[in-house]
Scaffold this motif. Structure first.
Motif, PDB file in Angstrom:
ATOM      1  N   MET A 131     -23.221 -26.592 -10.497  1.00 52.50           N
ATOM      2  CA  MET A 131     -22.786 -26.586 -11.889  1.00 52.50           C
ATOM      3  C   MET A 131     -23.956 -26.264 -12.814  1.00 52.50           C
ATOM      4  N   LEU A 132     -23.695 -25.367 -13.772  1.00 56.68           N
ATOM      5  CA  LEU A 132     -24.715 -24.976 -14.733  1.00 56.68           C
ATOM      6  C   LEU A 132     -24.084 -24.979 -16.125  1.00 56.68           C
ATOM      7  N   PRO A 133     -23.970 -26.154 -16.753  1.00 52.30           N
ATOM      8  CA  PRO A 133     -23.331 -26.237 -18.076  1.00 52.30           C
ATOM      9  C   PRO A 133     -24.089 -25.421 -19.117  1.00 52.30           C
ATOM     10  N   ILE A 134     -23.350 -24.831 -20.049  1.00 54.91           N
ATOM     11  CA  ILE A 134     -23.962 -24.022 -21.107  1.00 54.91           C
ATOM     12  C   ILE A 134     -23.403 -24.445 -22.473  1.00 54.91           C
ATOM     13  N   PRO A 135     -23.530 -25.720 -22.841  1.00 56.35           N
ATOM     14  CA  PRO A 135     -23.008 -26.148 -24.147  1.00 56.35           C
ATOM     15  C   PRO A 135     -23.698 -25.401 -25.277  1.00 56.35           C
ATOM     16  N   GLY A 136     -22.914 -25.026 -26.266  1.00 58.36           N
ATOM     17  CA  GLY A 136     -23.453 -24.280 -27.393  1.00 58.36           C
ATOM     18  C   GLY A 136     -23.301 -25.039 -28.699  1.00 58.36           C
ATOM     19  N   THR A 137     -24.113 -24.668 -29.662  1.00 58.39           N
ATOM     20  CA  THR A 137     -24.059 -25.269 -30.990  1.00 58.39           C
ATOM     21  C   THR A 137     -24.812 -24.365 -31.951  1.00 58.39           C
ATOM     22  N   SER A 138     -24.566 -24.546 -33.236  1.00 56.11           N
ATOM     23  CA  SER A 138     -25.289 -23.774 -34.252  1.00 56.11           C
ATOM     24  C   SER A 138     -26.275 -24.648 -35.015  1.00 56.11           C
ATOM     25  N   GLN A 139     -26.481 -25.891 -34.545  1.00 53.79           N
ATOM     26  CA  GLN A 139     -27.376 -26.810 -35.242  1.00 53.79           C
ATOM     27  C   GLN A 139     -28.408 -27.398 -34.283  1.00 53.79           C
ATOM     28  N   VAL A 140     -29.657 -27.453 -34.730  1.00 55.69           N
ATOM     29  CA  VAL A 140     -30.732 -27.989 -33.904  1.00 55.69           C
ATOM     30  C   VAL A 140     -30.446 -29.438 -33.516  1.00 55.69           C
ATOM     31  N   LYS A 141     -29.922 -30.222 -34.452  1.00 58.92           N
ATOM     32  CA  LYS A 141     -29.645 -31.635 -34.173  1.00 58.92           C
ATOM     33  C   LYS A 141     -28.688 -31.784 -32.998  1.00 58.92           C
ATOM     34  N   HIS A 142     -27.614 -31.017 -33.001  1.00 56.14           N
ATOM     35  CA  HIS A 142     -26.646 -31.104 -31.915  1.00 56.14           C
ATOM     36  C   HIS A 142     -27.228 -30.577 -30.605  1.00 56.14           C
ATOM     37  N   LEU A 143     -28.058 -29.555 -30.699  1.00 54.22           N
ATOM     38  CA  LEU A 143     -28.723 -29.039 -29.506  1.00 54.22           C
ATOM     39  C   LEU A 143     -29.546 -30.136 -28.841  1.00 54.22           C
ATOM     40  N   GLU A 144     -30.328 -30.838 -29.630  1.00 53.79           N
ATOM     41  CA  GLU A 144     -31.178 -31.897 -29.083  1.00 53.79           C
ATOM     42  C   GLU A 144     -30.341 -33.009 -28.466  1.00 53.79           C
ATOM     43  N   GLU A 145     -29.198 -33.328 -29.071  1.00 55.51           N
ATOM     44  CA  GLU A 145     -28.302 -34.327 -28.496  1.00 55.51           C
ATOM     45  C   GLU A 145     -27.767 -33.860 -27.146  1.00 55.51           C
ATOM     46  N   ASN A 146     -27.392 -32.587 -27.067  1.00 60.23           N
ATOM     47  CA  ASN A 146     -26.860 -32.055 -25.809  1.00 60.23           C
ATOM     48  C   ASN A 146     -27.914 -32.092 -24.707  1.00 60.23           C
ATOM     49  N   ILE A 147     -29.137 -31.690 -25.035  1.00 63.06           N
ATOM     50  CA  ILE A 147     -30.208 -31.659 -24.034  1.00 63.06           C
ATOM     51  C   ILE A 147     -30.516 -33.071 -23.545  1.00 63.06           C
ATOM     52  N   ALA A 148     -30.443 -34.045 -24.443  1.00 61.48           N
ATOM     53  CA  ALA A 148     -30.737 -35.429 -24.063  1.00 61.48           C
ATOM     54  C   ALA A 148     -29.771 -35.952 -23.008  1.00 61.48           C
ATOM     55  N   ALA A 149     -28.613 -35.313 -22.861  1.00 54.69           N
ATOM     56  CA  ALA A 149     -27.630 -35.762 -21.875  1.00 54.69           C
ATOM     57  C   ALA A 149     -28.176 -35.678 -20.457  1.00 54.69           C
TER      58      ALA A 149
END
Length: 291
Positions: free
Chosen positions: A252-270
């Motif tokens: 599995m290679l998830p590719i969650p996307g977002t247009s905001q740095v804040k949400h990106l950092e939240e996704n990476i923290a997962a």
């Protein structure tokens, strides 16, 4: 906080990437149409993704169209060593969320050439057929991509929204190293395809990996379990959904996307959530309950 915590994967046996990537469809306008509302923030998101260890960025010429590829080049070129830009072709876009599949050889060859130009690449490491065109023989579509591969313009070839039977048919024409299908904790329609990819060591890139949760009714037992477990780890349901994908399969290679740095950092923290086997079992059992 770094995507390396989610582990690594060898695409095609020779292309190492961290298993938490970044998808770019949300960088452009609504319905994957037009320019982003905040172009500067979009470029910051891309730069921050690389800073946080993302080594695979997924895009397509249909995002915008052409806008996402251009933004990637503006933000990241010259690309850092080890960064894989995966793009797709085979969909034309007539407006917001309006598409048509085109798999003719001449068109796909043009798609590859134009993506190379927009991304300022000499070779695309992973090029995926965005959709199989039912009006065009698969031998013609993949034959065109095989031709570009033989010319050194594509390294590896993948597919999107396919069944195991379609992958097997494609493998007779050209080696397939990745599959990008819709999949999430709440949307398991491609479970059979994921299992097939795991058995054959083919990378599986789930798109719509978080928003599928919208399909759940608020009073569904699964929604309540997801919320409770997320709170236990001081995380959001979205973070837990990403962590579950990483746990679900080694391909599995998830590719969650977002247009905001804040949400990106939240996704990476997962990638760093210390979820135990009992919690995974509880979440899995809840997700199988009927709605």
């Amino acid at each position: 906080m770094n995507t390396s915590l989610g582990g690594t994967l060898q695409i095609g046996g020779d292309l190492p990437v961290h298993r938490l990537g970044f998808g770019t469809m949300r960088l452009v306008g609504d319905g994957a149409w037009g320019e982003p509302q905040n172009p500067e923030e979009a470029r910051r998101v891309l730069c921050r993704a690389v800073e946080l260890g993302v080594t695979l960025i997924d895009t397509a010429d249909a995002y915008g169209p052409e806008v996402a590829e251009r933004l990637i080049c503006e933000a990241l070129h010259p690309y850092p060593p080890g960064l894989v830009i995966a793009t797709k072709g085979g969909i034309t876009r007539q407006g917001p969320a309006k598409t048509e599949y085109v798999g003719r050889a001449g068109y796909l060859i043009q798609c590859v050439e134009m993506s190379l130009r927009r991304l300022k690449l000499e070779r695309i490491d992973l090029y995926q057929l965005h959709r199989i065109d039912p009006r065009t023989p698969l031998e013609e579509s993949l034959g065109a991509l095989r031709q570009m591969q033989e010319q050194g313009k594509i390294r590896h070839i993948g597919l999107s929204e396919v069944t195991p039977a379609e992958i097997e048919q494609a493998q007779k024409i050209v080696p397939i190293v990745s599959v990008q299908n819709r999949y999430s904790l709440a949307d398991r329609r491609h479970e059979q395809t994921l299992n097939w990819c795991e058995q054959h060591n083919i990378a599986f890139l789930p798109w719509y990996p978080i928003a599928g949760g919208k399909l759940l009714k608020p009073d569904h037992p699964f929604a309540q379990t997801l919320k409770q477990l997320a709170a236990r780890y001081d995380a959001s349901p979205a973070q837990l959904s990403i962590a579950w994908l990483l746990h679900r399969s080694p391909v599995m290679l998830p590719i969650p996307g977002t247009s905001q740095v804040k949400h990106l950092e939240e996704n990476i923290a997962a990638a760093a959530l210390p979820i135990g086997p009992d919690e995974w079992a509880q979440l899995e059992a809840a997700s199988q309950e009927p709605s």
